[in-house]
Design a protein around this motif. Sequence first.
Motif, mmCIF file in Angstrom:
data_model
loop_
_atom_site.group_PDB
_atom_site.id
_atom_site.type_symbol
_atom_site.label_atom_id
_atom_site.label_comp_id
_atom_site.label_asym_id
_atom_site.label_seq_id
_atom_site.Cartn_x
_atom_site.Cartn_y
_atom_site.Cartn_z
ATOM 1 N N PHE A 106 78.614 79.095 18.456
ATOM 2 C CA PHE A 106 78.047 79.459 19.753
ATOM 3 C C PHE A 106 79.008 80.328 20.558
ATOM 4 N N VAL A 107 80.269 79.922 20.624
ATOM 5 C CA VAL A 107 81.267 80.683 21.387
ATOM 6 C C VAL A 107 81.454 82.075 20.790
ATOM 7 N N LEU A 108 81.590 82.151 19.486
ATOM 8 C CA LEU A 108 81.780 83.456 18.844
ATOM 9 C C LEU A 108 80.548 84.346 19.018
ATOM 10 N N THR B 224 78.205 84.243 21.379
ATOM 11 C CA THR B 224 77.985 84.665 22.763
ATOM 12 C C THR B 224 79.058 85.646 23.198
ATOM 13 N N ALA B 225 80.275 85.518 22.703
ATOM 14 C CA ALA B 225 81.331 86.481 23.054
ATOM 15 C C ALA B 225 81.031 87.835 22.433
ATOM 16 N N VAL B 226 80.553 87.848 21.202
ATOM 17 C CA VAL B 226 80.248 89.082 20.494
ATOM 18 C C VAL B 226 79.059 89.794 21.135
ATOM 19 N N SER B 227 78.080 89.010 21.596
ATOM 20 C CA SER B 227 76.866 89.614 22.141
ATOM 21 C C SER B 227 77.042 90.090 23.592
ATOM 22 N N GLY B 228 78.239 89.907 24.125
ATOM 23 C CA GLY B 228 78.515 90.421 25.468
ATOM 24 C C GLY B 228 78.115 89.483 26.584
ATOM 25 N N HIS B 229 77.865 88.224 26.283
ATOM 26 C CA HIS B 229 77.481 87.268 27.308
ATOM 27 C C HIS B 229 78.665 86.462 27.845
ATOM 28 N N ASP B 230 79.862 86.836 27.457
ATOM 29 C CA ASP B 230 81.015 86.085 27.934
ATOM 30 C C ASP B 230 81.259 86.395 29.413
ATOM 31 N N ALA B 231 81.851 85.437 30.089
ATOM 32 C CA ALA B 231 82.085 85.581 31.531
ATOM 33 C C ALA B 231 83.142 86.642 31.779
ATOM 34 N N ALA B 232 82.977 87.360 32.857
ATOM 35 C CA ALA B 232 83.933 88.419 33.219
ATOM 36 C C ALA B 232 85.059 87.870 34.051
#
Length: 68
Positions: free
Chosen positions: A56-58, A60-68
């Motif tokens: 899930f973490v990988l 979401t980070a790859v898809s650009g949904h990580d927090a700024a």
Amino acid sequence: MPALVIVGRHDVICGPRWGLELYELIPGSRLLVLEHSGHMGHVEEPGLFTDGVRRFVLDTAVSGHDAA
């Protein structure tokens, strides 16, 4: 905000019914059902729990949904 709902199939505190409801109510969420767990999936099925969180973490980070 990405959300991962994790529930144990045999959880009598917050079981699959509630996990499914959360999953359906949170847009874009993911649902992971630990088939051989109760309420302590991180202890009862630590490998599947960890793999699910890591994936899930990988993803979401790859898809650009990580927090700024």
